[in-house]
Design an enzyme around this catalytic site. Structure first.
Site, PDB file in Angstrom:
ATOM      1  N   ASP A 188     105.535  -7.251 -94.544  1.00  0.00           N
ATOM      2  CA  ASP A 188     104.752  -8.793 -94.777  1.00  0.00           C
ATOM      3  C   ASP A 188     106.024  -9.953 -94.548  1.00  0.00           C
ATOM      4  O   ASP A 188     107.037  -9.139 -94.289  1.00  0.00           O
ATOM      5  CB  ASP A 188     104.380  -9.532 -95.925  1.00  0.00           C
ATOM      6  CG  ASP A 188     103.254  -9.985 -96.374  1.00  0.00           C
ATOM      7  OD1 ASP A 188     103.733 -10.686 -95.331  1.00  0.00           O
ATOM      8  OD2 ASP A 188     102.507 -10.077 -96.728  1.00  0.00           O
ATOM      9  N   HIS A 189     105.832 -10.835 -94.290  1.00  0.00           N
ATOM     10  CA  HIS A 189     106.793 -11.650 -93.871  1.00  0.00           C
ATOM     11  C   HIS A 189     106.643 -12.110 -95.475  1.00  0.00           C
ATOM     12  O   HIS A 189     106.319 -12.719 -96.182  1.00  0.00           O
ATOM     13  CB  HIS A 189     106.527 -12.930 -93.513  1.00  0.00           C
ATOM     14  CG  HIS A 189     105.812 -12.153 -91.780  1.00  0.00           C
ATOM     15  ND1 HIS A 189     104.722 -13.037 -91.143  1.00  0.00           N
ATOM     16  CD2 HIS A 189     106.801 -11.671 -90.457  1.00  0.00           C
ATOM     17  CE1 HIS A 189     105.207 -12.170 -89.991  1.00  0.00           C
ATOM     18  NE2 HIS A 189     106.181 -12.168 -89.565  1.00  0.00           N
ATOM     19  N   TYR A 227     101.310 -12.637 -96.425  1.00  0.00           N
ATOM     20  CA  TYR A 227      99.829 -12.258 -96.858  1.00  0.00           C
ATOM     21  C   TYR A 227      99.750 -11.697 -95.497  1.00  0.00           C
ATOM     22  O   TYR A 227      98.325 -12.035 -95.262  1.00  0.00           O
ATOM     23  CB  TYR A 227      98.649 -13.559 -96.942  1.00  0.00           C
ATOM     24  CG  TYR A 227      99.092 -13.562 -98.807  1.00  0.00           C
ATOM     25  CD1 TYR A 227      98.540 -12.670 -99.525  1.00  0.00           C
ATOM     26  CD2 TYR A 227      99.658 -14.921 -99.140  1.00  0.00           C
ATOM     27  CE1 TYR A 227      99.278 -13.130-100.769  1.00  0.00           C
ATOM     28  CE2 TYR A 227      99.834 -15.396 -99.620  1.00  0.00           C
ATOM     29  CZ  TYR A 227      99.915 -14.389-100.882  1.00  0.00           C
ATOM     30  OH  TYR A 227      99.881 -15.212-102.690  1.00  0.00           O
ATOM     31  N   HIS A 228     100.416 -11.371 -94.255  1.00  0.00           N
ATOM     32  CA  HIS A 228     100.632 -10.701 -93.008  1.00  0.00           C
ATOM     33  C   HIS A 228     100.691  -9.112 -93.336  1.00  0.00           C
ATOM     34  O   HIS A 228     101.820  -8.717 -93.594  1.00  0.00           O
ATOM     35  CB  HIS A 228     101.771 -11.539 -92.456  1.00  0.00           C
ATOM     36  CG  HIS A 228     101.537 -12.979 -91.985  1.00  0.00           C
ATOM     37  ND1 HIS A 228     103.022 -13.644 -91.453  1.00  0.00           N
ATOM     38  CD2 HIS A 228     100.393 -13.677 -92.528  1.00  0.00           C
ATOM     39  CE1 HIS A 228     101.967 -15.362 -92.120  1.00  0.00           C
ATOM     40  NE2 HIS A 228     100.365 -15.235 -91.946  1.00  0.00           N
ATOM     41  N   HIS A 229     100.079  -8.415 -93.790  1.00  0.00           N
ATOM     42  CA  HIS A 229      99.963  -6.803 -94.278  1.00  0.00           C
ATOM     43  C   HIS A 229      99.933  -6.065 -92.511  1.00  0.00           C
ATOM     44  O   HIS A 229      99.367  -6.273 -91.657  1.00  0.00           O
ATOM     45  CB  HIS A 229      98.820  -6.619 -94.196  1.00  0.00           C
ATOM     46  CG  HIS A 229      98.257  -7.200 -95.055  1.00  0.00           C
ATOM     47  ND1 HIS A 229      97.087  -7.567 -95.857  1.00  0.00           N
ATOM     48  CD2 HIS A 229      98.330  -7.834 -96.146  1.00  0.00           C
ATOM     49  CE1 HIS A 229      96.690  -8.174 -96.743  1.00  0.00           C
ATOM     50  NE2 HIS A 229      97.769  -8.312 -96.921  1.00  0.00           N
TER      51      HIS A 229
END
Lengths: 542, 182
Positions: free
Chosen positions: A324-325, A478-480
């Site tokens: 994720d970031h 929330y960047h999977h």
């Protein structure tokens, strides 16, 4: 109905009347988010018989104001805005870092773009060659130039408002489809401090209409972009899903795929549940577009005697390298008005530090907030006061906040993964996804550096610093990403550069799950870009 | 500061883009709607209106004027939803039942001081809003916060605090670029 519909009035739409499978389907697309929507629309346009299976429901556009009220009123948690279901969406988080999976994902037609912020940057050239350029991570099997025409196409598809004032952005071939949103008043305050410190600010590419575009209105400033845009000015994937349907695709909602039936070389059918029972959708080709968590989960759930560790998992890497970031932030108070919370999106960033990344420090970008501090209406609903006392409190607490954010890359690690938790099942009795999230020292070290820059900026601005998110309390954006990584070696990757799985000749993956590394740019534009590329490859075969 | 029709309409909000539907909105239209007729059979809309107006005089700051039309307009939109209307009706009935028991009169007929005391005694000041909760939580949700949401998501409510385009109001693309008024 005229008027503001109350929060309770929103409910999922009725959806498909007939959820039985489509006969003679050429392509079955699993997931109705941006990747699935784009693939479905393009394939339908090309004359293919397409069926889209979506786990969640359809939502009624007319309910968006009611959903907005859920976003504002304290009685509702964030997953309530889009009818999150704790049993359906159950998950585990066994890693060193807790992963709040349901905070920002939406199951339904449109997917998590219904909730997203809408920031759409291209990855930088070095993001595609991390190992070569930075000495860490891996190189993608693609270069920026391979994706460049697809990026331009994706910007047109989503409708991106952006400017060409970013000297750090990778080269581009044409202007953005729309003009960038002008900078905010608080951007102007930051600009003076940035000038003093030699930090360059520039506009932000937004998947949000700065003018009417694609039959959707210009932004009208509702201020609740994340988690809901009532005007439709922010792009969401219902745009492409509806277009796909208008071109003949069939979309079946409330149809979570339970498993993929397969032989050694190909998928035969997707078995999906519905409110009316279980069905089996056969097709010549399958495109899995369920995001970075549900995509590996479905493959793992589809284990067989031929693929005992999960479908398409000869490499053993399905679910591995979850990334994720990381967020880093700081904010404070000025002794003058800062005009926050008029809009819910960003108008300025700085990518100045991005390409200085190396093995020790990760790439990162700085964000200048337009919505730091409390929103008066939200504050009004949660105090013990009213009348003049409440107004006095609102006046004293609103108005002088400034804030800075940042996204930081984390490297792919084999011990950061999505697996099945066999001790816990969802509403269908399937093991839930366990997001086992681990973060390395490079990312945490970089967050410290980001905080130093943020502190310097805020001090230059004369702010009293009141909050900080640093390496100890960072969280995900929330960047999977990363869980079915792309590569040329079948022993070290799950899909090839054509987005097809190495193991199965008729299965493509369109998702951030294929990213070998994540960079520090919001991923959805690259997801759309890869979806367009995947479509071309599917069309070569079907 | 006076609440205007613009605020009422802004609170109504479901107007599509740019307020184009505003011009057509008229009180006679609301009263003549089929929905209004249907709900009249099941909820006491007049009592709801009267009660919320009486509560607004307590929970709104004193410098706000034009409350009656504002609250009436906001409620018209809310009462069109039968579930919400029924819950409002039940909550207001409970408020009156308790006011009768504690003060010997309906809530709306109490003095301003009496209404303020009642809302605090029922616990609506310290309760967290919950549409399915205790009486205090429901009064907070359906009465106090219903009114505060309407006000502070409106331009006039926002301007009281220093934000002309508060969250929830489609106030356009100009205000975020503007500096504070001198």
């Amino acid at each position: 109905m005229s008027g503001r519909p109350p929060a309770e009035s929103a409910s999922p739409a009725d959806g498909a009347a007939d959820r039985s499978p489509v006969e003679d389907a050429d392509v079955c697309v699993i997931g109705a988010g941006p990747a699935g929507g784009i693939v479905a629309e393009r394939l339908a346009q090309a004359g293919r018989e397409v069926v889209v299976l979506e786990a969640g429901p359809r939502f009624d556009f007319d309910d968006r104001l009611a959903r907005q009220e859920r976003a504002i009123r304290p009685a509702y948690d964030r997953p309530d805005v889009w009818d999150g279901d704790p049993e359906r969406d159950a998950h585990s988080a066994s890693g060193e870092w807790f992963y709040p999976l349901n905070h920002a994902r939406v199951k339904g037609v449109g997917g998590s773009t219904l909730h997203w912020q809408g920031m759409v940057m291209r990855l930088h050239e070095d993001d595609f060659r991390s190992e070569t350029a930075r000495g860490v991570g891996v190189d993608w099997p693609l270069e920026y130039d391979d994706l460049r025409p697809y990026y331009a196409e994706a910007e047109r598809e989503l409708g991106v408002a952006g400017g060409e004032d970013n000297p750090f952005a990778p080269p581009r071939e044409e202007p953005f489809p729309m003009e960038a949103f002008p900078p905010s008043y608080s951007d102007g305050l930051f600009a003076e401090a940035c000038d003093e410190l030699g930090i360059e600010m520039h506009s932000v590419p937004n998947a949000r209409n700065s003018e009417p575009y694609d039959d959707r209105s210009a932004c009208v400033g509702y201020g609740t972009c994340q988690p809901v845009c009532p005007s439709g000015a922010k792009y969401d994937a219902t745009v492409h899903v509806e277009r796909a349907e208008s071109k003949g695709a069939t979309v079946i909602d409330r149809a979570p795929v339970q498993r993929l039936e397969h032989g050694p070389d190909a998928i035969d059918a997707a078995v999906y549940a519905t409110p009316d029972g279980e069905y089996r959708q056969a097709a010549d080709a399958f495109v899995i577009a369920c995001g970075g968590v549900e995509t590996p989960r479905l493959l793992l759930l589809s284990e067989s005697s031929h693929y005992p560790d999960g479908l398409a998992n000869s490499s053993g890497l399905v679910g591995r390298y979850f990334m994720d970031h990381l967020f880093a932030g700081m904010g404070g108070l000025l002794d003058e008005p800062t005009r926050q919370n008029h809009v819910g999106f960003l108008t300025s960033e700085s990518h100045q530090f991005y390409d200085g990344a190396d093995a020790e420090f990760a790439p990162f970008k700085l964000e200048f907030f337009n919505y730091d501090g409390p929103s008066p209406v939200e504050m009004a609903l949660s105090g013990d006061d009213w009348g003049d006392d409440l107004l006095e409190r609102l006046r004293s607490e609103y108005g002088n906040h400034v804030g800075l954010g940042a996204l930081v890359e984390q490297l792919p690690r084999e011990d950061s993964y999505v697996a099945l938790d066999y001790d816990r099942t969802d509403d269908r009795g399937n093991p839930v996804p366990d997001v086992h999230w681990n973060v390395g020292d490079r990312a945490l070290r970089t967050i410290e550096r980001v905080n130093e820059i943020q502190r310097e900026l805020l001090e230059e601005l004369g702010a009293e610093i009141t909050w900080q998110v640093g390496p100890e309390d960072t969280g995900p954006a929330y960047h999977h990403m990363g869980t079915t990584r792309m590569g040329t070696d079948p022993t070290e990757s799950v899909v090839g550069p054509d987005l097809r799985t190495h193991d199965l000749e008729n299965c493509w993956i369109a998702s951030s799950s294929v990213f070998p590394t994540g960079g520090a740019m919001n991923p959805t534009l690259t997801i759309a870009t890869l979806a367009l590329k995947a479509t071309d490859h599917v069309l070569e075969s079907v | 500061m006076e609440l205007t029709r613009r605020d009422a309409v802004a609170a109504l909000a479901a107007l599509g883009v740019g307020g184009a539907a505003v011009a057509g909105l008229d009180r006679s239209d609301w009263g003549a709607s089929g929905d209004a007729d249907a709900r009249a059979e099941t909820v006491d809309a007049d009592r709801i209106r009267e009660t919320l107006l009486a509560a607004a005089e307590v929970v709104y700051p004193r410098e706000v004027t034009g409350i009656e039309e504002f609250v009436g307009a906001f409620l018209e939109g809310r009462l069109e939803d039968p579930t919400h209307a029924t819950a409002l009706d039940e909550t207001v009935a409970k408020v009156d039942e308790l006011a009768e028991a504690w003060y010997g009169a309906r809530f709306a007929t109490l003095s301003a001081g009496g209404r303020e005391s009642f809302l605090r005694e029922v616990g609506a000041d310290t309760a967290d809003e919950d549409p399915d909760g205790t009486t205090a939580e429901r009064v907070r949700y359906y009465v106090v916060n219903e009114l505060l949401l309407a006000l502070y998501a409106s331009p006039t409510g926002g301007e009281l605090v220093g934000i002309e385009n508060p969250q929830g109001h489609p106030g356009g693309m100009d205000t975020y670029q503007r500096g504070p008024e001198p």
